[in-house]
Design an enzyme around this catalytic site. Structure first.
Site, PDB file in Angstrom:
ATOM      1  N   ASP A 248       0.545  -1.428   7.070  1.00 34.23           N
ATOM      2  CA  ASP A 248      -0.685  -0.893   7.726  1.00 34.23           C
ATOM      3  C   ASP A 248      -1.023  -1.760   8.698  1.00 34.23           C
ATOM      4  O   ASP A 248      -1.467  -1.278  10.085  1.00 34.23           O
ATOM      5  CB  ASP A 248      -1.872  -0.672   6.899  1.00 34.23           C
ATOM      6  CG  ASP A 248      -1.371  -0.027   5.537  1.00 34.23           C
ATOM      7  OD1 ASP A 248      -1.576   1.260   5.389  1.00 34.23           O
ATOM      8  OD2 ASP A 248      -0.950  -0.537   4.518  1.00 34.23           O
TER       9      ASP A 248
ATOM     10  N   ARG B  24      -1.205   8.554  -2.372  1.00 35.71           N
ATOM     11  CA  ARG B  24      -0.563   7.526  -3.015  1.00 35.71           C
ATOM     12  C   ARG B  24      -1.024   7.420  -4.617  1.00 35.71           C
ATOM     13  O   ARG B  24      -0.535   7.225  -5.324  1.00 35.71           O
ATOM     14  CB  ARG B  24      -0.785   6.256  -2.380  1.00 35.71           C
ATOM     15  CG  ARG B  24      -0.149   6.187  -1.056  1.00 35.71           C
ATOM     16  CD  ARG B  24      -0.529   4.943  -0.299  1.00 35.71           C
ATOM     17  NE  ARG B  24       0.216   4.873   0.958  1.00 35.71           N
ATOM     18  CZ  ARG B  24      -0.482   5.237   2.034  1.00 35.71           C
ATOM     19  NH1 ARG B  24      -1.784   5.948   1.943  1.00 35.71           N
ATOM     20  NH2 ARG B  24       0.191   5.169   3.421  1.00 35.71           N
TER      21      ARG B  24
ATOM     22  N   ALA C 146       1.044  -3.691  10.370  1.00 30.46           N
ATOM     23  CA  ALA C 146       2.176  -3.617  11.558  1.00 30.46           C
ATOM     24  C   ALA C 146       1.646  -2.413  12.326  1.00 30.46           C
ATOM     25  O   ALA C 146       1.849  -2.427  13.455  1.00 30.46           O
ATOM     26  CB  ALA C 146       3.390  -3.348  10.687  1.00 30.46           C
ATOM     27  N   ARG C 147       1.133  -1.395  11.476  1.00 31.17           N
ATOM     28  CA  ARG C 147       0.983  -0.058  12.446  1.00 31.17           C
ATOM     29  C   ARG C 147      -0.209  -0.297  13.297  1.00 31.17           C
ATOM     30  O   ARG C 147      -0.264   0.112  14.444  1.00 31.17           O
ATOM     31  CB  ARG C 147       0.574   1.153  11.333  1.00 31.17           C
ATOM     32  CG  ARG C 147       1.660   1.641  10.543  1.00 31.17           C
ATOM     33  CD  ARG C 147       1.388   2.664   9.461  1.00 31.17           C
ATOM     34  NE  ARG C 147       2.516   2.788   8.928  1.00 31.17           N
ATOM     35  CZ  ARG C 147       2.784   3.740   7.608  1.00 31.17           C
ATOM     36  NH1 ARG C 147       1.719   3.528   6.821  1.00 31.17           N
ATOM     37  NH2 ARG C 147       4.008   4.115   7.175  1.00 31.17           N
TER      38      ARG C 147
ATOM     39  N   HIS D 227      -4.217  -0.074   0.207  1.00 33.85           N
ATOM     40  CA  HIS D 227      -3.034   0.360   1.033  1.00 33.85           C
ATOM     41  C   HIS D 227      -3.025   2.033   0.745  1.00 33.85           C
ATOM     42  O   HIS D 227      -2.302   2.310  -0.260  1.00 33.85           O
ATOM     43  CB  HIS D 227      -1.544  -0.372   0.603  1.00 33.85           C
ATOM     44  CG  HIS D 227      -0.371   0.462   1.236  1.00 33.85           C
ATOM     45  ND1 HIS D 227      -0.154   0.985   2.591  1.00 33.85           N
ATOM     46  CD2 HIS D 227       0.595   1.319   0.606  1.00 33.85           C
ATOM     47  CE1 HIS D 227       0.809   1.678   2.687  1.00 33.85           C
ATOM     48  NE2 HIS D 227       1.232   1.949   1.533  1.00 33.85           N
TER      49      HIS D 227
ATOM     50  N   ASP E  31      19.430   0.559  -9.945  1.00 32.24           N
ATOM     51  CA  ASP E  31      18.722   1.738 -10.137  1.00 32.24           C
ATOM     52  C   ASP E  31      19.155   2.372 -11.328  1.00 32.24           C
ATOM     53  O   ASP E  31      20.255   2.293 -11.915  1.00 32.24           O
ATOM     54  CB  ASP E  31      19.034   2.690  -9.094  1.00 32.24           C
ATOM     55  CG  ASP E  31      17.914   3.539  -8.722  1.00 32.24           C
ATOM     56  OD1 ASP E  31      17.185   3.865  -7.527  1.00 32.24           O
ATOM     57  OD2 ASP E  31      18.090   4.630  -9.621  1.00 32.24           O
TER      58      ASP E  31
ATOM     59  N   PRO F  59       0.893   3.654  -6.392  1.00 34.36           N
ATOM     60  CA  PRO F  59      -0.208   3.269  -5.482  1.00 34.36           C
ATOM     61  C   PRO F  59      -0.104   1.585  -5.423  1.00 34.36           C
ATOM     62  O   PRO F  59      -0.379   0.975  -6.531  1.00 34.36           O
ATOM     63  CB  PRO F  59      -1.599   3.660  -5.875  1.00 34.36           C
ATOM     64  CG  PRO F  59      -1.152   3.947  -7.321  1.00 34.36           C
ATOM     65  CD  PRO F  59       0.111   4.485  -7.557  1.00 34.36           C
TER      66      PRO F  59
ATOM     67  N   GLN G  58       5.479   9.880  -2.558  1.00 31.48           N
ATOM     68  CA  GLN G  58       4.626  11.014  -2.286  1.00 31.48           C
ATOM     69  C   GLN G  58       5.481  12.229  -1.689  1.00 31.48           C
ATOM     70  O   GLN G  58       6.309  12.127  -0.939  1.00 31.48           O
ATOM     71  CB  GLN G  58       3.619  10.550  -1.307  1.00 31.48           C
ATOM     72  CG  GLN G  58       2.618   9.555  -1.716  1.00 31.48           C
ATOM     73  CD  GLN G  58       2.179   8.925  -0.435  1.00 31.48           C
ATOM     74  OE1 GLN G  58       2.611   7.695  -0.088  1.00 31.48           O
ATOM     75  NE2 GLN G  58       1.001   9.539   0.219  1.00 31.48           N
TER      76      GLN G  58
END
Ligand SMILES: NC(=O)C1=CN([C@@H]2O[C@H](COP(=O)(O)OP(=O)(O)OC[C@H]3O[C@@H](n4cnc5c(N)ncnc54)[C@H](O)[C@@H]3O)[C@@H](O)[C@H]2O)C=CC1
Ligand SMILES: CC(=O)C(=O)O
Length: 309
Positions: A145, A85, A147-148, A172, A32, A118, A79
């Site tokens: 998404d 996104r 998985a959701r 996504h 990082d 995005p 975000q």
């Protein structure tokens, strides 16, 4: 397999933690531009290793990526509450212009796994900047998404999400497409299964699940500032499919030659994932409205990405 993670914030560190717990890597390196953060995250994750699988966890500069089989890219901005996104694009494209060159120089054989949003357009940016073949630059896409969607369907039907086979396709993001017509529970079409367990999928239930999936990130960001556990687990799942050449079907994003008449666009479809990256792309049979929505999603991504070309 050694796995590099660039961007040691919430998403990068959650991916590292999930990899350590799942035994998905023999070595994890966090990078990082905030070096203190990368070192602290690595130390914290390393303290989970004695409770999990053998794995060396460290932090360092890009030279530490040497020998990595996969590099996860989770660097950049996320975000703020209410932000979409797509609004992150120019800021994160700038971050990638610096990061990809460093990754390619130090880990030329690594598959790139993109998480930064995005994510579909960042996957296209990474493909162009890296010069790698398209099957080796993979966006996490709609893995989260999907998985959701499986989780909410499983809850409604009173079954484990693992027994629900359903995909979210396209972006996504806000234009994503829940492929209801292709959804199965066990081997039954979802509507038939739902009736048999006494939990029919009415229009109202459908709308509630659609909003539950499509608006999940906005709700979670409103509540805790960011999302990280779901995507961390999803990234670790993709790494394992690659490492073990599992040939698992996952909804992930790559630049795809043609989708519903739109050429060369990065978005998610079910794809077979293995050691070489994406081995095959599958086109589910969709209802008319879903195919039109997928085309609209592809067109939106194509237009938004064109602004960067
Ligand atoms: N694909 C998906 O399903 C999801 C994607 N995301 C995305 O992942 C990205 C990261 O999100 P968070 O981890 O929550 O953000 P964060 O702010 O916690 O972490 C981002 C990290 O990137 C680092 N960074 C920024 N520029 C850099 C550079 N040039 N080189 C090296 N490191 C750099 C920052 O120092 C920071 O530590 C965001 O774009 C977010 O929208 C978040 C959740 C789900
Ligand atoms: C932030 C984001 O992309 C998500 O949680 O879906």
């Amino acid at each position: 397999m050694k796995v590099g993670i660039v961007g040691a914030g919430m998403v990068g560190s959650a991916a590292g933690y999930a990899l350590a717990l799942r035994g998905g890597a023999s070595e994890i390196v966090l990078i990082d531009h905030n070096e203190k953060l990368a070192i602290a995250q690595a130390e914290d994750i390393a303290h989970a290793v004695p409770f999990a699988h053998a794995c060396v966890v460290g932090a360092g500069g890009y030279e530490e990526l040497e020998g990595a089989g996969v590099v996860i890219l989770a660097a950049g901005v996320a975000q703020k509450p209410g932000e979409s996104r797509l609004s992150l694009l120019s800021r994160n494209a700038e971050v990638f212009s610096e990061v990809i060159a460093q990754v390619r120089r130090n880990a030329p054989d690594a598959i790139l796994l993109i998480a930064s949003n995005p994510v579909d357009i960042m996957t296209e940016v990474a493909l162009r900047a890296s010069g790698l073949p398209r099957e080796r630059v993979i966006g996490s896409g709609t893995i989260l998404d999907t998985a959701r969607f499986r989780s909410l369907l499983g809850t409604h039907l009173g079954i484990a999400p693992q027994s629900v086979h359903a995909y979210v396709l396209g972006e996504h993001g806000d234009s994503e497409v829940l492929a209801w017509s292709a959804a199965r529970a066990g081997s039954e079409p979802i509507a038939r299964f739902a009736v048999q367990v006494g939990a029919p999928i009415t229009g109202e239930i459908r709308e509630r699940i659609d909003a539950g999936v499509r608006r999940a990130a906005y709700r979670i960001i409103e509540g805790k500032g960011a999302t990280w556990y779901g995507i961390g687990a999803g990234l670790a799942r993709i790494v394992q499919a690659i490492r073990d050449d599992q040939r698992t079907v996952l909804s992930v994003s790559i630049v795809t030659p043609e989708v519903e008449g739109v050429q060369d666009v990065a978005l998610s479809l079910p794809r077979i994932v293995g050691r070489a990256g994406i081995l095959t792309t599958l086109m589910p049979e969709l209802a008319e409205g879903e195919a039109a929505a997928l085309r609209a999603s592809a067109e939106l991504l194509k237009e938004t990405g064109a602004g960067l070309r």
